[in-house]
Design a protein around this motif. Structure first.
Motif, PDB file in Angstrom:
ATOM      1  N   VAL A  20       0.831  -1.199   0.000  1.00 49.98           N
ATOM      2  CA  VAL A  20       0.000   0.000   0.000  1.00 49.98           C
ATOM      3  C   VAL A  20       0.867   1.252   0.000  1.00 49.98           C
ATOM      4  N   ILE A  21       2.037   1.164   0.620  1.00 51.29           N
ATOM      5  CA  ILE A  21       2.920   2.319   0.690  1.00 51.29           C
ATOM      6  C   ILE A  21       3.327   2.786  -0.700  1.00 51.29           C
ATOM      7  N   LEU A  23       1.401   2.465  -3.469  1.00 47.97           N
ATOM      8  CA  LEU A  23       0.235   3.111  -4.063  1.00 47.97           C
ATOM      9  C   LEU A  23      -0.005   4.494  -3.459  1.00 47.97           C
ATOM     10  N   LYS A  24       0.278   4.636  -2.174  1.00 54.80           N
ATOM     11  CA  LYS A  24       0.029   5.907  -1.499  1.00 54.80           C
ATOM     12  C   LYS A  24       1.089   6.956  -1.808  1.00 54.80           C
ATOM     13  N   HIS A  25       2.328   6.515  -2.009  1.00 52.66           N
ATOM     14  CA  HIS A  25       3.427   7.482  -2.042  1.00 52.66           C
ATOM     15  C   HIS A  25       4.265   7.439  -3.322  1.00 52.66           C
ATOM     16  N   TYR A  26       3.797   6.751  -4.362  1.00 54.67           N
ATOM     17  CA  TYR A  26       4.645   6.679  -5.557  1.00 54.67           C
ATOM     18  C   TYR A  26       4.980   8.057  -6.145  1.00 54.67           C
ATOM     19  N   PRO A  27       4.104   9.080  -5.996  1.00 54.98           N
ATOM     20  CA  PRO A  27       4.538  10.395  -6.499  1.00 54.98           C
ATOM     21  C   PRO A  27       5.761  10.932  -5.762  1.00 54.98           C
ATOM     22  N   SER A  28       5.885  10.590  -4.454  1.00 56.24           N
ATOM     23  CA  SER A  28       7.041  11.077  -3.709  1.00 56.24           C
ATOM     24  C   SER A  28       8.320  10.379  -4.143  1.00 56.24           C
ATOM     25  N   LEU A 110      10.164   4.477   4.548  1.00 55.91           N
ATOM     26  CA  LEU A 110       9.470   4.210   5.811  1.00 55.91           C
ATOM     27  C   LEU A 110      10.353   4.560   6.999  1.00 55.91           C
ATOM     28  N   GLU A 111      11.619   4.130   6.942  1.00 54.14           N
ATOM     29  CA  GLU A 111      12.540   4.408   8.040  1.00 54.14           C
ATOM     30  C   GLU A 111      12.792   5.911   8.177  1.00 54.14           C
TER      31      GLU A 111
END
Length: 235
Positions: A20-21, A23-28, A110-111
């Motif tokens: 999910v990370i 999908l949520k943050h691919y623009p970053s 994440l870290e």
């Protein structure tokens, strides 16, 4: 019958776990929708046992041409999201796509986010601590007092909550000064008191002991001076 066949086909296709990370943050990660979708399809192919799908196979699942798929793959490799690894099976050399760089990028994010959140929480907690002290003292803290607060946190590794508890003990004992608070923290550390609950129980214990001995102390002196609950500085 047709419905049963459809369900059987659907189940036979299986499922793929997608972080999910991503999908949520691919623009970053500076990934656009085409690049993200291509990575997801690569992930699906690899999960199904095809670790080196052709651009044509990828194109059949997308709305872009095989040439465009190939171009995106090259960019992803150049940017460090994808690698091509060589393996040998029965002496035959094979090439496989590896998404390990992508997963590592996600884990690193994440870290980093966790460290940033922890740092922001710490800074906010310290700011709140300074504010509480200034409210209790009824004035801005001096540079030396600010340095003492920082020392408790950075050098003595005292938690902000325990420092607040020590401040509370000083207020209760009518000994509102940094030397007294420092002595409380020193005694707690020596007694291995590390939680607010332990500190509260210790304070209550001392106040009960003092309250019990207070009548005897008053009989021994003719003075009407108020006896503090517990004088940590005398310990």
């Amino acid at each position: 019958m047709n419905q049963q066949l459809s369900w059987t086909t659907w189940l036979a296709e299986g499922h793929v776990s997608v972080p999910v990370i991503l999908l949520k943050h691919y623009p970053s990660f500076n990934l656009n929708e085409e690049e993200c979708m291509l990575l997801l399809h690569l992930h699906t192919f690899i999960e199904k046992g095809n670790a080196f799908p052709t651009p044509e196979e990828l194109s059949n699942r997308m709305t872009i041409t095989a040439t465009k798929c190939f171009s995106i793959i090259q960019k992803l490799i150049t940017r460090g999201f994808l690698t091509i690894e060589e393996t040998s099976v029965d002496g035959v050399r094979q090439e496989n796509y590896s998404l390990f760089p992508l997963w590592k990028t996600i884990m690193d994010k994440l870290e980093t986010d966790q460290r940033q959140t922890k740092l922001e929480d710490t800074l906010q907690s310290q700011t709140d601590l300074y504010t509480i002290f200034e409210q209790e003292f009824g004035r801005p803290l001096s540079p030396l007092e600010c340095e003492t607060l920082a020392m408790w946190i950075d050098q003595d590794h005292q938690s902000t909550e325990l420092i607040k508890s020590a401040l509370r003990e000083a207020v209760i004992s009518n000994k509102l000064n940094f030397r007294y608070i420092d002595r409380i923290l020193f005694e707690w550390k020596k007694q291995r008191i590390t939680t607010v609950d332990q500190a509260r129980k210790q304070g209550e214990k001392f106040r009960q002991t003092t309250a019990t001995s207070k009548p005897e102390q008053m009989q021994e002196t003719a003075k009407t001076k108020k006896v503090p609950f517990y004088n940590w500085l005398e310990q």
